[in-house]
Design a protein around this motif. Structure first.
Motif, short mmCIF file in Angstrom:
data_model
loop_
_atom_site.label_atom_id
_atom_site.label_comp_id
_atom_site.label_asym_id
_atom_site.label_seq_id
_atom_site.Cartn_x
_atom_site.Cartn_y
_atom_site.Cartn_z
N CYS A 124 0.85 -1.19 0.00
CA CYS A 124 0.00 0.00 0.00
C CYS A 124 0.89 1.24 0.00
O CYS A 124 2.07 1.16 0.34
CB CYS A 124 -0.88 0.03 1.25
SG CYS A 124 -2.20 -1.20 1.18
N ARG A 178 0.57 3.70 2.05
CA ARG A 178 0.87 3.82 3.48
C ARG A 178 -0.23 3.08 4.23
O ARG A 178 -1.22 2.67 3.62
CB ARG A 178 0.94 5.28 3.90
CG ARG A 178 -0.37 6.02 3.74
CD ARG A 178 -0.28 7.41 4.34
NE ARG A 178 -1.58 8.01 4.47
CZ ARG A 178 -1.93 9.18 3.94
NH1 ARG A 178 -1.05 9.87 3.24
NH2 ARG A 178 -3.14 9.67 4.13
N LYS A 179 -0.05 2.92 5.53
CA LYS A 179 -0.99 2.11 6.30
C LYS A 179 -2.14 2.99 6.83
O LYS A 179 -1.91 4.04 7.44
CB LYS A 179 -0.21 1.51 7.48
CG LYS A 179 -0.77 0.25 8.03
CD LYS A 179 -0.58 -0.96 7.17
CE LYS A 179 -1.36 -2.11 7.79
NZ LYS A 179 -1.69 -3.17 6.88
N CYS A 180 -3.38 2.56 6.62
CA CYS A 180 -4.53 3.28 7.18
C CYS A 180 -4.62 2.95 8.68
O CYS A 180 -4.25 1.84 9.10
CB CYS A 180 -5.81 2.86 6.48
SG CYS A 180 -5.76 3.13 4.70
N TYR A 211 -6.87 2.05 10.73
CA TYR A 211 -7.72 0.98 11.24
C TYR A 211 -7.35 -0.39 10.68
O TYR A 211 -7.98 -1.39 11.02
CB TYR A 211 -9.19 1.27 10.86
CG TYR A 211 -9.36 1.42 9.36
CD1 TYR A 211 -9.65 0.33 8.57
CD2 TYR A 211 -9.19 2.66 8.74
CE1 TYR A 211 -9.78 0.46 7.20
CE2 TYR A 211 -9.32 2.80 7.37
CZ TYR A 211 -9.61 1.70 6.61
OH TYR A 211 -9.71 1.83 5.25
N CYS A 212 -6.33 -0.44 9.82
CA CYS A 212 -6.12 -1.64 9.00
C CYS A 212 -5.24 -2.68 9.65
O CYS A 212 -4.12 -2.38 10.08
CB CYS A 212 -5.51 -1.22 7.67
SG CYS A 212 -5.14 -2.62 6.61
N PHE A 262 -4.98 -5.66 7.80
CA PHE A 262 -4.72 -6.58 6.68
C PHE A 262 -3.20 -6.72 6.52
O PHE A 262 -2.44 -5.84 6.93
CB PHE A 262 -5.28 -6.03 5.36
CG PHE A 262 -6.77 -5.93 5.34
CD1 PHE A 262 -7.57 -6.92 5.90
CD2 PHE A 262 -7.38 -4.83 4.76
CE1 PHE A 262 -8.94 -6.81 5.88
CE2 PHE A 262 -8.76 -4.72 4.73
CZ PHE A 262 -9.54 -5.71 5.29
N SER A 294 -0.46 -5.92 4.79
CA SER A 294 -0.03 -4.99 3.74
C SER A 294 1.01 -4.05 4.34
O SER A 294 1.02 -3.79 5.54
CB SER A 294 -1.21 -4.18 3.22
OG SER A 294 -1.67 -3.30 4.22
N GLY A 317 -5.71 -7.03 -1.89
CA GLY A 317 -4.53 -6.57 -1.15
C GLY A 317 -4.91 -6.03 0.20
O GLY A 317 -5.95 -6.38 0.74
N GLY A 318 -4.09 -5.10 0.68
CA GLY A 318 -3.13 -4.31 -0.06
C GLY A 318 -3.82 -3.46 -1.14
O GLY A 318 -5.02 -3.29 -1.17
N THR A 319 -2.99 -2.97 -2.00
CA THR A 319 -3.45 -2.12 -3.09
C THR A 319 -2.84 -2.62 -4.40
O THR A 319 -1.73 -2.18 -4.77
CB THR A 319 -3.05 -0.65 -2.85
OG1 THR A 319 -3.55 -0.23 -1.58
CG2 THR A 319 -3.59 0.27 -3.93
N ASN A 336 -7.45 1.30 -5.33
CA ASN A 336 -7.68 2.41 -4.41
C ASN A 336 -7.59 3.72 -5.15
O ASN A 336 -6.66 3.93 -5.95
CB ASN A 336 -6.65 2.37 -3.25
CG ASN A 336 -7.12 1.45 -2.14
OD1 ASN A 336 -8.30 1.45 -1.79
ND2 ASN A 336 -6.22 0.66 -1.61
N ARG A 365 -6.72 7.52 5.06
CA ARG A 365 -6.76 7.13 3.64
C ARG A 365 -5.90 8.09 2.83
O ARG A 365 -5.81 9.27 3.13
CB ARG A 365 -8.21 7.18 3.11
CG ARG A 365 -9.16 6.25 3.81
CD ARG A 365 -8.90 4.79 3.53
NE ARG A 365 -9.00 4.45 2.13
CZ ARG A 365 -8.81 3.21 1.65
NH1 ARG A 365 -8.50 2.23 2.48
NH2 ARG A 365 -8.92 2.97 0.38
S1 SF4 Z 1 -5.10 -2.65 2.71
FE1 SF4 Z 1 -6.63 -1.01 2.39
S2 SF4 Z 1 -7.16 -0.39 4.47
FE2 SF4 Z 1 -5.23 -1.51 4.63
S3 SF4 Z 1 -3.60 0.04 4.51
FE3 SF4 Z 1 -3.99 -0.70 2.42
S4 SF4 Z 1 -5.46 0.74 1.57
FE4 SF4 Z 1 -5.51 1.01 3.80
#
Ligand code: SF4
Length: 381
Positions: free
Chosen positions: A11, A13-15, A17-18, A20, A22, A60-62, A95, A132
């Protein structure tokens, strides 16, 4: 039914709340990953030679963080490696802010026919607050690019219950989202996952979430509003125009088989549930030598398979097909779960209709309570 899932764990960068799998990574790491992934694709293509695959999902990820050339290379390789049925659903997660005209074209040329766009909110302040890397304007721009590339099957992901979000704001977000005329919506409630900055901030009293009643009102409003706009609710959190239900996700909810390729991906194939290592270095080193890099690999027992068919199938508005259950396990739902079914039905949470066991409207708002009733301790026979 066999689906193919491929994980791109990168990604911008990291959101906040995430949780996942990534990470932000340097271009050489991404390139090394794609080379390793190409070897894993060849491995699974050999394992499944001749088997018909129904769906391909790049998540993903992105995935759209990749360059147009990388997207073209990996998607074209995937489409050629497996024996996909004609007209198979081919989804790529994207994204806003990472999609360019060249990337949208590369996706379309490689055969992608469905894009799942991580819109999440329609308020720049909220988007910024949750970390985001895009604006509302970029959501509109991305939808335009996808359509211009010739892909008209678009899902928008939205999150309800964001920090500081009111019911009014959620209603406004849905109204804006509907104006973009996507074919599908996924509306999930924010869940505070441990090991995320949001969880930490919440524990320290620095993050305020809407009260439970407000989030419940958002969920209830979504269930009323989207069907009025022509989107049928077919799963607790998913809504589609007729014929646009996510075929790949239906594979999960109906417990069919799927391959999981890429670091951190999960698969379910020939009654084996497995996951790949989340250690990117290990993944790259192993697959560079054509050696599998799994973190877990275990057979699914009949009891586990029954439980999964119940709690995943109940997510669907249609519910669990009682005849399919019998065909698959040679025993009825009532023989295995009679007491649970009676108890939940007496509370008005589930009901039997035309050969399906399904959640009632009340049950849909208390889904987790119902699902947990169908998870049996591993050793119970
Ligand atoms: S996987 Fe989605 S929610 Fe998680 S950091 Fe990447 S864009 Fe943000």
């Amino acid at each position: 039914m066999l689906g193919v899932y491929v994980h791109i764990p990168f990604c911008l960068r990291k959101c906040g709340y995430c949780d996942f799998h990534s990470t932000a990574a340097a271009p050489p790491v991404i390139e090394a990953y794609l080379q390793a992934l190409a070897n894993e694709i060849e491995f699974w293509a050999r394992q499944t030679a001749g088997e018909l695959c129904s769906t391909l999902y790049i998540g993903g990820g992105t995935p759209t963080i990749l360059t147009p050339g990388q997207l073209d290379r990996i998607l074209t390789k995937l489409a050629a490696a497996f024996n996909f049925e004609p007209g198979f659903e081919f989804t790529v997660e994207a994204n806003p802010g990472t999609l360019t005209p060249e990337k949208a074209q590369a996706l379309a040329q490689a055969g992608a026919n469905r894009i799942s766009l991580g819109a999440q909110a329609f308020d720049d302040g909220l988007l910024q607050k949750i970390g985001r890397a895009h604006t509302v304007g970029q959501i509109h721009e991305s939808v335009g690019l996808i359509r211009k590339a010739g892909i008209d099957n678009i899902n928008l992901d939205l999150i309800e219950g964001l920090p500081g979000q009111s019911l009014d704001q959620w209603q406004a977000a849905l109204a804006q989202a509907v104006q973009l005329k996507p074919s599908h919506f996924s509306c999930y409630s924010l869940i505070l996952e441990e090991n995320t900055p949001f969880y930490q901030a919440y524990q320290e009293g620095e993050l305020t979430l809407p009260p439970e009643e407000e989030t419940a009102a958002m969920f209830a409003y979504t269930q009323e509003y989207l069907p009025q706009q022509g989107y049928c609710q077919y799963e607790i959190s998913n809504y589609a125009k007729p014929g646009r239900e996510a075929r790949h996700n239906l594979i999960y909810w109906q417990t069919y088989s799927y391959l999981g390729l890429g670091s951190g991906a999960h698969g379910y194939y020939r009654q084996i549930r497995y996951s790949s290592t989340e250690d990117l270095g290990r993944y790259i080193r192993s697959w560079r030598k054509h050696e599998p890099a799994y973190a877990s690999w275990e057979p699914v027992t009949a009891d586990q398979a029954m439980d999964e068919m119940m709690f995943l199938g109940l997510r669907l508005v249609k519910g669990v097909n009682l005849n399919s259950f019998y065909q698959r396990f040679q025993c009825s739902v009532h023989e295995v779960y009679g007491a649970e079914v009676d108890r939940l039905a007496a509370r008005g949470l589930i009901e039997e209709r035309e050969g399906f066991l399904r959640l009632t409207k009340l049950g849909r708002s208390l889904g987790n309570l119902v699902f947990s009733a169908f998870v049996r301790p591993p050793l119970r026979s």
